[in-house]
Design a protein around this motif. Structure first.
Motif, PDB file in Angstrom:
ATOM      1  N   LEU A  14      70.790 -17.193 -17.137  1.00  0.00           N
ATOM      2  CA  LEU A  14      71.699 -18.123 -16.454  1.00  0.00           C
ATOM      3  C   LEU A  14      72.099 -19.319 -17.311  1.00  0.00           C
ATOM      4  O   LEU A  14      73.275 -19.680 -17.386  1.00  0.00           O
ATOM      5  CB  LEU A  14      71.023 -18.612 -15.165  1.00  0.00           C
ATOM      6  CG  LEU A  14      71.865 -19.522 -14.272  1.00  0.00           C
ATOM      7  CD1 LEU A  14      73.064 -18.780 -13.699  1.00  0.00           C
ATOM      8  CD2 LEU A  14      71.017 -20.111 -13.146  1.00  0.00           C
ATOM      9  N   SER A  15      71.115 -19.935 -17.990  1.00  0.00           N
ATOM     10  CA  SER A  15      71.418 -21.167 -18.718  1.00  0.00           C
ATOM     11  C   SER A  15      72.392 -20.933 -19.878  1.00  0.00           C
ATOM     12  O   SER A  15      72.977 -21.871 -20.394  1.00  0.00           O
ATOM     13  CB  SER A  15      70.125 -21.800 -19.237  1.00  0.00           C
ATOM     14  OG  SER A  15      69.470 -20.874 -20.065  1.00  0.00           O
ATOM     15  N   LEU A  16      72.562 -19.684 -20.287  1.00  0.00           N
ATOM     16  CA  LEU A  16      73.468 -19.393 -21.408  1.00  0.00           C
ATOM     17  C   LEU A  16      74.790 -18.763 -20.959  1.00  0.00           C
ATOM     18  O   LEU A  16      75.593 -18.330 -21.781  1.00  0.00           O
ATOM     19  CB  LEU A  16      72.759 -18.482 -22.416  1.00  0.00           C
ATOM     20  CG  LEU A  16      71.508 -19.109 -23.052  1.00  0.00           C
ATOM     21  CD1 LEU A  16      70.760 -18.085 -23.886  1.00  0.00           C
ATOM     22  CD2 LEU A  16      71.879 -20.309 -23.927  1.00  0.00           C
ATOM     23  N   CYS A  17      75.021 -18.755 -19.638  1.00  0.00           N
ATOM     24  CA  CYS A  17      76.266 -18.189 -19.119  1.00  0.00           C
ATOM     25  C   CYS A  17      77.428 -19.147 -19.388  1.00  0.00           C
ATOM     26  O   CYS A  17      77.215 -20.336 -19.586  1.00  0.00           O
ATOM     27  CB  CYS A  17      76.147 -17.962 -17.602  1.00  0.00           C
ATOM     28  SG  CYS A  17      75.058 -16.594 -17.177  1.00  0.00           S
ATOM     29  N   PRO A  18      78.678 -18.644 -19.383  1.00  0.00           N
ATOM     30  CA  PRO A  18      79.825 -19.543 -19.576  1.00  0.00           C
ATOM     31  C   PRO A  18      79.914 -20.557 -18.440  1.00  0.00           C
ATOM     32  O   PRO A  18      79.230 -20.404 -17.422  1.00  0.00           O
ATOM     33  CB  PRO A  18      81.028 -18.596 -19.583  1.00  0.00           C
ATOM     34  CG  PRO A  18      80.556 -17.321 -19.015  1.00  0.00           C
ATOM     35  CD  PRO A  18      79.078 -17.251 -19.227  1.00  0.00           C
ATOM     36  N   PRO A  19      80.740 -21.625 -18.602  1.00  0.00           N
ATOM     37  CA  PRO A  19      80.799 -22.664 -17.583  1.00  0.00           C
ATOM     38  C   PRO A  19      80.950 -22.095 -16.166  1.00  0.00           C
ATOM     39  O   PRO A  19      81.677 -21.133 -15.959  1.00  0.00           O
ATOM     40  CB  PRO A  19      82.042 -23.469 -17.985  1.00  0.00           C
ATOM     41  CG  PRO A  19      82.186 -23.236 -19.446  1.00  0.00           C
ATOM     42  CD  PRO A  19      81.668 -21.862 -19.703  1.00  0.00           C
ATOM     43  N   ASP A  20      80.212 -22.717 -15.243  1.00  0.00           N
ATOM     44  CA  ASP A  20      80.125 -22.194 -13.874  1.00  0.00           C
ATOM     45  C   ASP A  20      81.305 -22.685 -13.032  1.00  0.00           C
ATOM     46  O   ASP A  20      81.134 -23.482 -12.116  1.00  0.00           O
ATOM     47  CB  ASP A  20      78.779 -22.658 -13.272  1.00  0.00           C
ATOM     48  CG  ASP A  20      78.367 -21.806 -12.099  1.00  0.00           C
ATOM     49  OD1 ASP A  20      79.123 -20.887 -11.732  1.00  0.00           O
ATOM     50  OD2 ASP A  20      77.272 -22.063 -11.549  1.00  0.00           O
ATOM     51  N   GLU A  21      82.494 -22.213 -13.379  1.00  0.00           N
ATOM     52  CA  GLU A  21      83.726 -22.644 -12.700  1.00  0.00           C
ATOM     53  C   GLU A  21      84.526 -21.423 -12.298  1.00  0.00           C
ATOM     54  O   GLU A  21      84.374 -20.367 -12.879  1.00  0.00           O
ATOM     55  CB  GLU A  21      84.593 -23.470 -13.654  1.00  0.00           C
ATOM     56  CG  GLU A  21      83.963 -24.764 -14.086  1.00  0.00           C
ATOM     57  CD  GLU A  21      84.492 -25.229 -15.435  1.00  0.00           C
ATOM     58  OE1 GLU A  21      85.377 -24.553 -16.016  1.00  0.00           O
ATOM     59  OE2 GLU A  21      83.986 -26.256 -15.910  1.00  0.00           O
ATOM     60  N   GLY A  22      85.424 -21.605 -11.333  1.00  0.00           N
ATOM     61  CA  GLY A  22      86.269 -20.498 -10.906  1.00  0.00           C
ATOM     62  C   GLY A  22      85.507 -19.532 -10.008  1.00  0.00           C
ATOM     63  O   GLY A  22      84.554 -19.926  -9.327  1.00  0.00           O
ATOM     64  N   ILE A  23      85.900 -18.270 -10.023  1.00  0.00           N
ATOM     65  CA  ILE A  23      85.308 -17.277  -9.120  1.00  0.00           C
ATOM     66  C   ILE A  23      84.821 -16.080  -9.930  1.00  0.00           C
ATOM     67  O   ILE A  23      85.528 -15.561 -10.788  1.00  0.00           O
ATOM     68  CB  ILE A  23      86.362 -16.752  -8.116  1.00  0.00           C
ATOM     69  CG1 ILE A  23      87.015 -17.907  -7.363  1.00  0.00           C
ATOM     70  CG2 ILE A  23      85.735 -15.756  -7.152  1.00  0.00           C
ATOM     71  CD1 ILE A  23      88.203 -17.460  -6.532  1.00  0.00           C
ATOM     72  N   GLU A  24      83.591 -15.655  -9.596  1.00  0.00           N
ATOM     73  CA  GLU A  24      83.020 -14.499 -10.269  1.00  0.00           C
ATOM     74  C   GLU A  24      82.644 -13.426  -9.254  1.00  0.00           C
ATOM     75  O   GLU A  24      82.131 -13.742  -8.187  1.00  0.00           O
ATOM     76  CB  GLU A  24      81.716 -14.947 -10.950  1.00  0.00           C
ATOM     77  CG  GLU A  24      81.723 -14.792 -12.436  1.00  0.00           C
ATOM     78  CD  GLU A  24      80.647 -15.641 -13.090  1.00  0.00           C
ATOM     79  OE1 GLU A  24      81.005 -16.459 -13.933  1.00  0.00           O
ATOM     80  OE2 GLU A  24      79.461 -15.472 -12.745  1.00  0.00           O
ATOM     81  N   ILE A  25      82.869 -12.176  -9.624  1.00  0.00           N
ATOM     82  CA  ILE A  25      82.387 -11.048  -8.817  1.00  0.00           C
ATOM     83  C   ILE A  25      81.526 -10.196  -9.741  1.00  0.00           C
ATOM     84  O   ILE A  25      81.972  -9.800 -10.822  1.00  0.00           O
ATOM     85  CB  ILE A  25      83.565 -10.240  -8.234  1.00  0.00           C
ATOM     86  CG1 ILE A  25      84.326 -11.120  -7.233  1.00  0.00           C
ATOM     87  CG2 ILE A  25      83.070  -8.960  -7.572  1.00  0.00           C
ATOM     88  CD1 ILE A  25      85.551 -10.491  -6.643  1.00  0.00           C
ATOM     89  N   ALA A  26      80.270  -9.967  -9.328  1.00  0.00           N
ATOM     90  CA  ALA A  26      79.337  -9.269 -10.218  1.00  0.00           C
ATOM     91  C   ALA A  26      79.011  -7.872  -9.704  1.00  0.00           C
ATOM     92  O   ALA A  26      79.059  -7.604  -8.504  1.00  0.00           O
ATOM     93  CB  ALA A  26      78.061 -10.085 -10.363  1.00  0.00           C
ATOM     94  N   PHE A  27      78.648  -6.997 -10.649  1.00  0.00           N
ATOM     95  CA  PHE A  27      78.271  -5.613 -10.361  1.00  0.00           C
ATOM     96  C   PHE A  27      76.775  -5.467 -10.623  1.00  0.00           C
ATOM     97  O   PHE A  27      76.328  -5.599 -11.768  1.00  0.00           O
ATOM     98  CB  PHE A  27      79.026  -4.660 -11.288  1.00  0.00           C
ATOM     99  CG  PHE A  27      80.507  -4.565 -11.017  1.00  0.00           C
ATOM    100  CD1 PHE A  27      81.302  -5.691 -10.949  1.00  0.00           C
ATOM    101  CD2 PHE A  27      81.111  -3.324 -10.842  1.00  0.00           C
ATOM    102  CE1 PHE A  27      82.669  -5.605 -10.703  1.00  0.00           C
ATOM    103  CE2 PHE A  27      82.480  -3.217 -10.598  1.00  0.00           C
ATOM    104  CZ  PHE A  27      83.257  -4.359 -10.528  1.00  0.00           C
ATOM    105  N   ALA A  28      76.023  -5.184  -9.567  1.00  0.00           N
ATOM    106  CA  ALA A  28      74.571  -5.026  -9.718  1.00  0.00           C
ATOM    107  C   ALA A  28      74.159  -3.641  -9.252  1.00  0.00           C
ATOM    108  O   ALA A  28      74.874  -2.974  -8.506  1.00  0.00           O
ATOM    109  CB  ALA A  28      73.844  -6.087  -8.891  1.00  0.00           C
ATOM    110  N   GLY A  29      72.973  -3.232  -9.676  1.00  0.00           N
ATOM    111  CA  GLY A  29      72.470  -1.937  -9.223  1.00  0.00           C
ATOM    112  C   GLY A  29      71.484  -1.374 -10.209  1.00  0.00           C
ATOM    113  O   GLY A  29      71.358  -1.854 -11.336  1.00  0.00           O
ATOM    114  N   ARG A  30      70.805  -0.356  -9.743  1.00  0.00           N
ATOM    115  CA  ARG A  30      69.811   0.313 -10.558  1.00  0.00           C
ATOM    116  C   ARG A  30      70.427   0.821 -11.869  1.00  0.00           C
ATOM    117  O   ARG A  30      71.617   1.141 -11.909  1.00  0.00           O
ATOM    118  CB  ARG A  30      69.314   1.490  -9.725  1.00  0.00           C
ATOM    119  CG  ARG A  30      68.182   2.227 -10.262  1.00  0.00           C
ATOM    120  CD  ARG A  30      67.821   3.289  -9.233  1.00  0.00           C
ATOM    121  NE  ARG A  30      67.246   4.427  -9.922  1.00  0.00           N
ATOM    122  CZ  ARG A  30      66.831   5.519  -9.326  1.00  0.00           C
ATOM    123  NH1 ARG A  30      66.961   5.655  -8.030  1.00  0.00           N
ATOM    124  NH2 ARG A  30      66.307   6.482 -10.005  1.00  0.00           N
TER     125      ARG A  30
END
Ligand SMILES: Nc1nc2c(ncn2[C@@H]2O[C@H](COP(=O)(O)OP(=O)(O)OP(=O)(O)O)[C@@H](O)[C@H]2O)c(=O)[nH]1
Ligand SMILES: [Mg+2]
Length: 206
Positions: free
Chosen positions: A16-32
Motif C-alpha cells: 500500500l505505501s508504495l502505491c500511486p497517489p490515492d486519488e480518483g477512482i480505482e476498481i480492483a480485481f481480486a481472487g485466488r
C-alpha cells in the motif's frame, strides 16, 4: 461510457505505501491464484497482452495499476492461496492485500473472481468479510464458464448467490454472474458493472 481501450500500464507496487497517489477512482480485481483475474482484465480492455497471464499460478506478484484516464484506474492484484509460495511470503502478502483492501481510499469497487468449478474458498469468504467491513462494493465473476455444462453453471450461480444472501453473514448487496474470457459469456454484464461504478461517481462525486 468509459473507453476501456484507452488503457495503459501505470505502475506496480508491492504494498500500500508504495502505491500511486490515492486519488480518483480505482476498481480492483481480486481472487485466488489462477482464477483468471489478469485474463478478465485483458478481455475487458480488449488487449491480450496488457496484464501478464500464465498457466502457472502465482504469475501476478505485485499490485499492478492500469490507467484509463487521470481519474480512473483498473488494478490487477496478485492471487491468493497459491500453495507453492513459502508460508512466510504468504503471510506477508495477506497483510499487504488486506491493507490495500481496507485502507485504499480510491478503491470503490472490487471484482472478485472465482473459478466456477471451485467457488467460495476460505480466502474468498475472508475477502467478502473485509469488504463488508469497509462497505466496499463487490461484483463476483464465476470464471472459466466455458469449462462447464449449463446445469452445473446454474447450480454454482445459485449456490454463490445464496451464500451472499445468508442472513447470518449480513453481507451488503453483492452481484454475481457467470463469465468466460474464452467464450466472452457475460462480458456485456461485466462491462456494464464497471461502467456503472465509474460513471456513478462522476455524476455524484463524494
Ligand atoms: N478456459 C478458460 N481459461 C481461462 C479463462 N480465463 C483464464 N483462463 C486461463 O487460466 C489461466 C490463469 O489465468 P490468469 O488470468 O493468469 O489468472 P490470474 O488469476 O491472474 O492468476 P495469478 O496472477 O497467478 O493470480 C491461464 O492459463 C488462462 O488462459 C477462461 O475464461 N476460460
Ligand atoms: Mg494475474
Amino acid at each position: 461510457m468509459v473507453n476501456f481501450q484507452k488503457v495503459s500500464f501505470l505502475s506496480s507496487a508491492p504494498k500500500l505505501s508504495l502505491c500511486p497517489p490515492d486519488e480518483g477512482i480505482e476498481i480492483a480485481f481480486a481472487g485466488r491464484s489462477n482464477a483468471g483475474k489478469s485474463t478478465a482484465l485483458n478481455t475487458l480492455v480488449k488487449n491480450k497482452k496488457l496484464a501478464k497471464t500464465s498457466k502457472t499460478p502465482g504469475r501476478t506478484q505485485l499490485i499492478n495499476f492500469f490507467e484509463l484516464n487521470e481519474k480512473q484506474r483498473l488494478v490487477d492484484l496478485p492471487g491468493y492461496g497459491y500453495a507453492k509460495v513459502p508460508l512466510s511470503v504468504k503471510r506477508k502478502w495477506d497483510i499487504n492485500l488486506s491493507e490495500y483492501l481496507r485502507f485504499r481510499q480510491s478503491l470503490r469497487g472490487l471484482i472478485l473472481l472465482m473459478d466456477s468449478r471451485h467457488p467460495l474458498t476460505e480466502y474468498d469468504r475472508q475477502i467478502l468479510m473485509w469488504s463488508s467491513q469497509t462497505n466496499l462494493e463487490v461484483h463476483i465473476l464465476l470464471t472459466k464458464a466455458d469449462k462447464q455444462k449449463n446445469n452445473a453453471l446454474k447450480t454454482t450461480l445459485e449456490k454463490v448467490k445464496n451464500f451472499t444472501l445468508d442472513p447470518e453473514l449480513s453481507l451488503p448487496s453483492i452481484s454475481v454472474q457467470l463469465f468466460s474470457s474464452k467464450s466472452k459469456l457475460g462480458l456485456k454484464e461485466f462491462e456494464e458493472k464497471i461502467n456503472s461504478w465509474f460513471t456513478r461517481e462522476l455524476l455524484n462525486p463524494q
